[in-house]
Design an enzyme around this catalytic site. Structure first.
Site, PDB file in Angstrom:
ATOM      1  N   TYR A 107      -9.906 -10.676   3.005  1.00 12.63           N
ATOM      2  CA  TYR A 107     -10.803  -9.519   3.093  1.00 12.63           C
ATOM      3  C   TYR A 107     -12.202  -9.910   3.530  1.00 12.63           C
ATOM      4  O   TYR A 107     -12.722  -9.413   4.539  1.00 12.63           O
ATOM      5  CB  TYR A 107     -10.836  -8.798   1.735  1.00 12.63           C
ATOM      6  CG  TYR A 107     -11.930  -7.766   1.616  1.00 12.63           C
ATOM      7  CD1 TYR A 107     -12.021  -6.708   2.520  1.00 12.63           C
ATOM      8  CD2 TYR A 107     -12.867  -7.842   0.582  1.00 12.63           C
ATOM      9  CE1 TYR A 107     -13.029  -5.758   2.405  1.00 12.63           C
ATOM     10  CE2 TYR A 107     -13.869  -6.888   0.464  1.00 12.63           C
ATOM     11  CZ  TYR A 107     -13.945  -5.849   1.376  1.00 12.63           C
ATOM     12  OH  TYR A 107     -14.946  -4.918   1.263  1.00 12.63           O
ATOM     13  N   LYS A 159     -14.092  -9.291   7.198  1.00 16.53           N
ATOM     14  CA  LYS A 159     -15.325  -8.484   7.198  1.00 16.53           C
ATOM     15  C   LYS A 159     -16.483  -9.296   7.775  1.00 16.53           C
ATOM     16  O   LYS A 159     -17.338  -8.752   8.493  1.00 16.53           O
ATOM     17  CB  LYS A 159     -15.654  -8.006   5.789  1.00 16.53           C
ATOM     18  CG  LYS A 159     -14.711  -6.966   5.225  1.00 16.53           C
ATOM     19  CD  LYS A 159     -14.760  -5.648   5.989  1.00 16.53           C
ATOM     20  CE  LYS A 159     -15.961  -4.813   5.611  1.00 16.53           C
ATOM     21  NZ  LYS A 159     -15.925  -3.475   6.264  1.00 16.53           N
TER      22      LYS A 159
END
Length: 490
Positions: free
Chosen positions: A237, A241
């Protein structure tokens, strides 16, 4: 900064909301509709095959939520006609160029009419499939920026990231951009296009080998963690990002764009009402497990500060930043958290949880109150491994011997326990960086935004986002815990 009245700015504006069915997006949509009913239109991009299925998602996943009850009370019988006029569903996918919009007339309308784009589209699973996370969190950003450049009247683009793109660094973490190709451990060679090739080559190899869909899913999850760790990020994640932010830095050109980096987001503090939350989010998984009497140990440095921020604070800061940057285009990153301005520790959380669930215990399936107690606190991984070995792994080894002696009679029980232990170990490894995180997030830009907004006449009673105003004991005891019990306990 000349911000002025936010409600005046929002009047007659068209806003494109990407990732419209997400937690923050729903709060953003409700806020805009409630404080400025004269907004012209909100285009809501959501993953759907056509307008009909997107409309079903709008009704089922957005408008039917308790979040909209105040707006429904205010509008009464006019609610349905109001949302029909103000909300326009857009079936699409940010992992595709031009969001895979098939209606050319709608595509032209959005490009011609949009004043503001708010990018909230993302997958937030720590161990998401790498192909999925890369498509949404990284290349999705590329498609958003390319699309934004086609919007002839665009005033500002808001991109929502996460404070934890910093990785596992400790100390003061400042609001700096991430440069293309950066890594957190000195490893050279991070190339975003190369990452896409790595995924494609892995997928081709798996398919040639005849891998099942489940095998591919597991392999893609493992690949994400592997690539993240290679360059110094703890999970898929935050790695994807971070790469998304890198693309912003290299592609933005003359776009007016700013990045919002919230820390751990919790339930609404005040608006549209206190305590609304959706899904079990980060720290809430611990709260739910504790309230249900299933938390026997807690792995963390209890004296450490953990950084949380209520969801409505994040949305308010987004809106204030949106107006500020539209009136005075510039670059900025806003870290939204509480660890500097109003810190809270895991010890505080433990104390509040014990008091709340002792006074207001949850009820089990038989109708009996669930008793909670002081859990075993483990302040390092070595202690956790010893605990798991003595309490679970050693008895499991004994069960394995018994199972062998009784001709696999206990195979089902052994398999189930072994599976649960492996799940726990994987979850602990995923969350370990945050349980022992010792970074403090600088929020100087957010402080400046707030000060300048007040000077410019912003309605800060409507668009508050100062964490110093929060009394954590009152918030957890009277707002967040009751909200978690109401919306997340099943």
């Amino acid at each position: 900064m000349e911000t002025g009245s936010i409600t005046d700015f929002l009047r007659d504006k068209n806003i494109l909301v990407l990732g419209a069915t997400g937690f923050l997006a729903k709060i953003f949509i409700e806020k805009i509709l409630r404080v400025q009913p004269n907004v012209k239109k909100l285009y809501l991009l959501m993953r759907a095959t056509d307008t009909e299925s997107a409309t079903k998602r709008l009704n089922n996943e957005i408008l039917r939520k308790d979040l909209f009850k105040l707006l429904k009370e205010n509008l009464g019988a006019k609610f349905n006609s109001f949302v029909l006029e103000k909300l326009s569903v857009v079936p699409g996918d940010i992992s595709q160029e031009d969001f895979n919009l098939k209606d050319s007339n709608l595509l032209k309308e959005i490009c011609d009419q949009t004043d503001v784009i708010v990018n909230l589209a993302a997958t937030t699973n720590f161990d998401e499939r790498y192909d999925v996370a890369l498509g949404l969190n990284t290349f999705g950003v590329k498609h958003v920026i390319n699309f934004a450049k086609k919007c002839i009247n665009l005033r500002v683009l808001v991109h929502v990231s996460t404070a934890y793109v910093c990785g596992e660094r400790g100390g003061l973490i400042i609001e700096d951009p991430i440069q293309l190709g950066a890594s957190l451990n000195g490893v050279k060679g991070l190339d975003i296009d190369e990452e896409k090739k790595v995924v494609e080559e892995k997928m081709n190899k798996l398919r040639q080998e005849g891998a099942t869909e489940e095998d591919i899913k597991i392999a893609m999850k493992d690949l994400g963690i592997e690539r993240a760790n290679l360059y110094g990020w703890p999970n898929t994640y935050v790695f994807t990002k971070a790469m998304g932010e890198m693309l912003i830095e290299t592609m933005k050109e003359t776009l007016s764009i700013f990045i919002v980096r919230p820390t751990m987001i919790t339930s609404t503090y005040k608006e549209p009402f206190p305590g609304w939350v959706e899904g079990i989010r980060t720290i809430d998984s611990i709260i739910v497990a504790y309230g249900k009497g299933k938390l026997t140990c807690f792995l963390a440095n209890v004296k450490a500060v953990f950084d949380v921020i209520p969801a409505d604070f994040v949305v308010n800061a987004m809106v204030v930043g949106m107006v500020s940057h539209a009136n005075q285009p510039r670059d900025s990153i806003y870290q939204l958290g509480s660890s500097i301005a109003n810190p809270i520790t895991y010890q505080n959380l433990h104390e509040y949880g014990f008091r709340y669930f002792t006074a207001k215990p949850c009820i089990d399936k038989e109708g009996n109150p669930i008793k909670v107690g002081n859990v075993t606190v483990l302040d390092n991984m070595a202690a956790f491994q010893r605990y798991m070995f003595i309490r679970y792994i050693l008895p499991l080894k004994g069960l394995k011997l018994v199972n062998a002696a009784f001709c696999q009679y206990f195979h089902g029980i052994y398999f189930d326990i072994n599976r649960k232990i492996n799940i726990i170990l994987r979850l602990v490894e995923l969350y370990r960086p945050y349980l022992f995180f010792d970074g403090i997030f600088d929020n100087m830009n957010a402080e400046k935004l707030q000060i300048e907004a007040i000077k410019s006449g912003v309605e800060m009673n409507l668009f508050y986002f100062d964490p110093k105003m929060i009394n954590w004991e009152d918030y957890f005891m009277n707002v967040h815990f009751p909200g978690i019990v109401k919306y997340c306990f099943k």
